[in-house]
Enzyme design. Structure first.
Site, PDB file in Angstrom:
ATOM      1  N   GLY A  51       5.375   3.017  -0.044  1.00  0.00           N
ATOM      2  CA  GLY A  51       6.021   3.787  -1.114  1.00  0.00           C
ATOM      3  C   GLY A  51       5.075   3.967  -2.281  1.00  0.00           C
ATOM      4  N   SER A  59       0.842  -1.189   0.000  1.00  0.00           N
ATOM      5  CA  SER A  59       0.000   0.000   0.000  1.00  0.00           C
ATOM      6  C   SER A  59       0.877   1.238   0.000  1.00  0.00           C
ATOM      7  CB  SER A  59      -0.915  -0.002   1.223  1.00  0.00           C
ATOM      8  OG  SER A  59      -0.134   0.305   2.359  1.00  0.00           O
ATOM      9  N   LYS A  60       0.208   2.372  -0.060  1.00  0.00           N
ATOM     10  CA  LYS A  60       0.908   3.658  -0.138  1.00  0.00           C
ATOM     11  C   LYS A  60       1.979   3.823   0.937  1.00  0.00           C
ATOM     12  CE  LYS A  60      -1.370   7.477  -2.348  1.00  0.00           C
ATOM     13  NZ  LYS A  60      -2.742   7.907  -2.418  1.00  0.00           N
ATOM     14  N   ARG A  61       1.683   3.272   2.100  1.00  0.00           N
ATOM     15  CA  ARG A  61       2.658   3.514   3.163  1.00  0.00           C
ATOM     16  C   ARG A  61       3.979   2.788   2.911  1.00  0.00           C
ATOM     17  NH1 ARG A  61       2.599  -0.693   6.930  1.00  0.00           N
ATOM     18  NH2 ARG A  61       0.992  -2.073   6.127  1.00  0.00           N
TER      19      ARG A  61
END
Ligand code: GLU
Length: 481
Positions: free
Chosen positions: A246, A242-244
């Protein structure tokens, strides 16, 4: 004939997970001489946008995943969905539901609180309405259509084998929303069937949807396609990427300077392997080698370091001319680029390409070929000086300047002879002046060979920068040696 599809929802950019799914569908189709279609699943009108449709299309094109049919838009197929929903209504397999989202949420909240556990499913309130109640609602509210789940669902997954779900675990799901639009599960089944999709290859997270979709195939009396649920892509901590972790949007990778060839090669290996230790493969080679039998069952970790390494390998292999073309969006507006021209840039490319892992690094590594250093990395240079690897005496650099002025011709060998000659004349190690000269010319303490840099910069530019350095930078340094 094999016919597969990628069916992104344009509610966001193209996620690397969807990109990998698209790639596997594409590879499967191309390997078997089948067709690959693009279907835009924009049934959620509020959350979908034209902008995201464009981003998805641009992402797929950048990756080189060309589709044979489409894009089809579900928002344009409304009438088809309504027609088929009507058939289920006539057959008594669906029922109108008048509950609002808020009412449902409230009942869910209350029940879950009372039972102290999660997992509420629709309570069939509207299935049991009296004729009068129905009439009343009909006057006041728009209705959705819910599918009546009366049996368990089971299917044979290509990777995971038989997967079952009891009817208690599947709620009566909505097929047409109260705004008249089909839901994902309903539109998906109709389209996959009507478009002749033979294999549905998608992420494992869709398994709960597949159970509902199987019930719809059965309700219509249709043969379901073959299902292949791909394991998820994981972050380094093995949780779903997920976004966290990268960047997760395909275009972000493009903009950060990855080559599509490298990106596609890397994605292909996230869950599939041709066997042996082959890693660097062109798209055509991957197409030739691809098979679903070699897709793994376990989640694959997205290793950015490996992707960067792979990108570097592709950059090294690429011809300088092609690299120039690929670099264009990263340098076209930079100062000095236009004036210097292609021939000059090509010489810089030849010197820097071994050192680049991303296209965007070209400017970081080599802006000094186009403009004098804007900043000098004084900290690193000071370390050199303190370790006795460089020295900063003005006269010595001036000697090099004067020697350069004498030169009629200038290339890397002449520059080298000249610098070494000056060092010898002064009875010092050449390195002691090579470091400060490099620093004066480039603002950096590392990089390609100094004399190669000098040859590209040319004699006059070297003299100009050395003079500027002696006059303006050296006095500020305040390092003793
Ligand atoms: N629109 C769905 C998604 O973007 C498609 C899933 C499927 O392939 O059926 O996840």
């Amino acid at each position: 004939m094999v016919k597969v599809r990628i069916a992104p929802s344009p509610t966001g950019f193209l996620h690397v997970g969807t990109a990998r799914t698209a790639l596997y569908n594409f590879l499967f189709a191309r390997n078997g001489g089948g067709k690959f279609i693009l279907r835009i699943e924009d049934t959620d009108i509020e959350r979908s946008s034209d902008e995201m449709v464009n981003v998805i299309i641009e992402s797929l094109k950048w990756m080189g995943l060309h589709w044979d049919e489409g894009p089809y838009f579900q928002s344009e197929r409304r009438d088809i969905y309504v027609e088929y929903a009507d058939k289920l209504l006539q057959a008594g397999l669906v029922y109108p539901c008048y509950c609002t989202k808020e009412e449902i949420e409230e009942r869910k909240r209350v029940t879950e609180k009372k039972k102290k556990k999660k997992g509420w499913k629709y309570d069939r309130r509207c299935l049991h309405l009296t004729r009068e109640e129905k009439k009343q609602f009909e006057r006041e509210r728009a209705s959705a259509l819910r599918f009546r789940v009366e049996r368990a669902s089971s299917f044979e997954d290509f990777l995971h084998g038989k997967i079952e779900r009891s009817k208690e675990d599947i709620e009566d799901f909505v097929i047409i929303k109260s705004d008249g639009m089909a839901t994902y599960n309903f539109a998906c089944v109709l389209d996959d069937h009507l478009m002749g999709i033979t294999h549905v290859i998608r992420g494992e997270d869709h398994i709960p949807n597949t159970h509902k979709q199987i019930l719809l195939y059965e309700a219509f009396g249709w043969m379901p396609p073959e299902f292949v649920h791909l394991p998820l892509i994981l972050g380094p901590d093995r949780s779903k990427l997920s976004k966290r972790h990268g960047a997760v949007s395909v275009l972000e990778y493009r903009d950060r300077g990855f080559l599509p060839e490298a990106f596609v090669n890397f994605l292909a290996l996230l869950g599939w392997s041709p066997g042996g230790d082959r890693e660097i493969m062109s798209l055509d080679e991957i197409i030739g080698l691809f098979s679903l039998e070699r897709v793994g069952k376990r989640g694959a970790v997205f290793d950015t370091k490996k992707l960067e390494w792979m990108n570097g390998e592709y950059i090294k292999k690429m011809s300088d001319g092609e690299l120039l073309r690929r670099l264009s969006p990263f340098i076209e507006n930079k100062p000095g680029i236009e004036e210097k021209g292609d021939e000059y840039i090509l010489r810089v490319i030849a010197l820097l390409k071994e050192r680049m892992t991303l296209l965007s690094q070209f400017w970081e590594l080599g802006s000094y070929f186009f403009i004098p250093p804007e900043q000098y990395d004084i900290e690193s240079f000071t370390k050199y000086v303190k370790k006795g690897r460089a020295e900063t005496r003005k006269e010595r650099i001036e000697k090099v300047i004067n020697a350069f002025k004498e030169l009629k011709k200038f290339d890397r060998d002449m520059a080298e002879n000249c610098v070494r000659g000056v060092a010898e004349g002064m009875g010092i190690k050449a390195a002691l002046i090579i470091h400060p000269i490099r620093f004066a010319l480039t603002g950096k303490t590392g990089g390609p060979g100094l004399f190669e840099i000098m040859e590209i910069l040319g004699r006059d530019e070297c003299i100009k920068r050395l003079e500027y350095f002696v006059e303006n930078i050296l006095p500020q340094l305040n390092i003793k040696n």
